[in-house]
Scaffold this motif. Structure first.
Motif, short mmCIF file in Angstrom:
data_model
loop_
_atom_site.label_atom_id
_atom_site.label_comp_id
_atom_site.label_asym_id
_atom_site.label_seq_id
_atom_site.Cartn_x
_atom_site.Cartn_y
_atom_site.Cartn_z
N LEU A 1 0.83 -1.22 0.00
CA LEU A 1 0.00 0.00 0.00
C LEU A 1 0.86 1.26 0.00
O LEU A 1 0.39 2.34 0.33
CB LEU A 1 -0.94 0.00 1.21
N ARG A 2 2.13 1.13 -0.42
CA ARG A 2 3.07 2.23 -0.31
C ARG A 2 2.68 3.44 -1.16
O ARG A 2 3.06 4.58 -0.84
CB ARG A 2 4.49 1.77 -0.67
N GLU A 3 1.92 3.23 -2.24
CA GLU A 3 1.55 4.33 -3.12
C GLU A 3 0.13 4.85 -2.85
O GLU A 3 -0.37 5.71 -3.55
CB GLU A 3 1.68 3.91 -4.58
N HIS A 4 -0.49 4.34 -1.79
CA HIS A 4 -1.84 4.76 -1.44
C HIS A 4 -1.82 6.06 -0.64
O HIS A 4 -0.79 6.45 -0.08
CB HIS A 4 -2.55 3.68 -0.62
N SER A 5 -2.98 6.69 -0.54
CA SER A 5 -3.13 7.84 0.33
C SER A 5 -3.36 7.35 1.76
O SER A 5 -4.23 6.50 1.99
CB SER A 5 -4.33 8.69 -0.10
N PRO A 6 -2.60 7.85 2.74
CA PRO A 6 -2.80 7.41 4.13
C PRO A 6 -4.21 7.66 4.64
O PRO A 6 -4.72 6.92 5.47
CB PRO A 6 -1.77 8.24 4.91
N HIS A 7 -4.84 8.70 4.13
CA HIS A 7 -6.15 9.09 4.64
C HIS A 7 -7.27 8.15 4.20
O HIS A 7 -8.39 8.23 4.70
CB HIS A 7 -6.46 10.53 4.22
N LEU A 8 -6.96 7.23 3.27
CA LEU A 8 -7.94 6.25 2.84
C LEU A 8 -7.77 4.91 3.56
O LEU A 8 -8.52 3.97 3.31
CB LEU A 8 -7.84 6.02 1.32
N LEU A 9 -6.81 4.84 4.47
CA LEU A 9 -6.52 3.61 5.18
C LEU A 9 -7.38 3.50 6.44
O LEU A 9 -7.93 4.49 6.94
CB LEU A 9 -5.04 3.56 5.57
N SER A 10 -7.47 2.29 6.97
CA SER A 10 -8.16 2.08 8.25
C SER A 10 -7.30 2.62 9.38
O SER A 10 -6.12 2.93 9.20
CB SER A 10 -8.41 0.59 8.47
N GLY A 11 -7.90 2.73 10.57
CA GLY A 11 -7.15 3.24 11.72
C GLY A 11 -5.93 2.40 12.04
O GLY A 11 -4.85 2.94 12.31
N GLY A 12 -6.08 1.08 12.00
CA GLY A 12 -4.95 0.20 12.28
C GLY A 12 -3.85 0.33 11.23
O GLY A 12 -2.66 0.30 11.56
N GLN A 13 -4.25 0.47 9.96
CA GLN A 13 -3.27 0.65 8.89
C GLN A 13 -2.53 1.98 9.04
O GLN A 13 -1.31 2.06 8.84
CB GLN A 13 -3.96 0.56 7.54
N LYS A 14 -3.25 3.03 9.38
CA LYS A 14 -2.62 4.33 9.61
C LYS A 14 -1.59 4.24 10.73
O LYS A 14 -0.49 4.80 10.64
CB LYS A 14 -3.67 5.39 9.95
#
Length: 280
Positions: A136-149
């Protein structure tokens, strides 16, 4: 193992405290070994987060001393070296995310440290793989779940290659899945990479997973030992307004009723085994 954190007669009061306000920390003496996994447990106002901020040199003692890997935290020239040795993950991952792409966010710390670009690339990739977020390195952090963030926030700390990571209530805003993801990540970092982990929490189940448990109350160390040993001190913890794990509470009540049961069976499986033996 040698101590990476050492506090002697550590005390702290905020500059604007009134004369009748007690110190936030009072005569704290402890050592934390390099490579260990330590949980610091306490209710709000117990001093646990203030202690964490001393370890990261966000605060400096008003009494006593604290050293990080031999560096005195009260000396201004030690500030940057200490923060390179000790990374801190806070409660809300959104407050630590500064970039619009995951890998750019993880690179932020090393860039500010002046790490060469090629090494930054290597550190970012390695850190993201360590926390299971490389895909998920090229994803936007703000679209991730809380745990992923939160795992991205941890990767950002790992990329700075600290010797110690402090998690200050880092699971408090996460759902159960996010909490589990975060805890699995920090256990792996401690077990597989020898990173010292200091987990500040008020969750009993999280504290029970550490190798060592320090309980804070009213700015002082109330108890210190393995979770199994500390949680047996039921009345002492309750007098400080703290609960014990449900397994320990159940076994304690059985013991009060005259049953011969151990109080150190704090996991669900161990407690179930004790109850099964009792019913045989």
């Amino acid at each position: 193992m040698s101590a990476i954190i050492k506090a002697e007669h550590l005390g702290f009061s905020y500059p604007d405290a009134t004369p009748d306000q007690p110190p936030v920390l009072t005569d704290v003496n402890l050592e934390i070994e390099a490579g260990s996994f330590v949980a610091i447990l306490g209710h709000n106002g117990s001093g646990k987060s203030t202690l964490a901020k001393h370890i990261n040199a966000l605060l400096t003692p008003t009494q006593g001393k604290l050293w990080v890997d031999g560096l005195d935290t009260s000396l201004p020239e030690n500030l940057l070296p200490i923060r390179e040795k000790v990374g801190m993950v806070f409660q809300n991952p959104d407050n630590q995310i500064v970039a619009s792409v995951v890998e750019e966010d993880v690179a932020f710390g090393p860039e500010n440290m002046g790490v060469p670009p090629k090494e930054i690339r290597e550190r970012v990739d390695r850190a993201l793989k360590m926390v299971g977020m490389y895909d998920l390195r090229e994803h936007s952090p703000h679209l991730l779940s809380g745990g992923q963030k939160q795992r991205v926030a941890i990767a950002g700390i790992i990329a700075m290659m600290p010797q110690c990571i402090i998690l200050d209530e880092a699971t408090a805003m996460l759902d159960p899945i996010g909490r589990r993801e975060t805890l699995d990540t920090i256990r792996m970092l401690n077990r597989d990479y020898g990173i010292t982990v200091i987990l500040i929490t008020h969750h009993m189940d999280e504290a029970a997973q550490a190798q060592r448990l320090i309980v804070m109350s009213q700015g002082q160390v109330l108890a210190d030992g393995t979770p199994q040993a500390v949680f047996q001190q039921v009345e002492k913890l309750r007098s400080a307004g703290l609960a014990v794990p449900e397994t320990t509470a159940l076994l304690y009540e059985l013991k009060q009723e005259g049953f011969s049961v151990p109080l150190d069976a704090i996991s669900d499986a161990d407690c179930a085994a004790v109850l099964a033996e009792l019913l045989d």
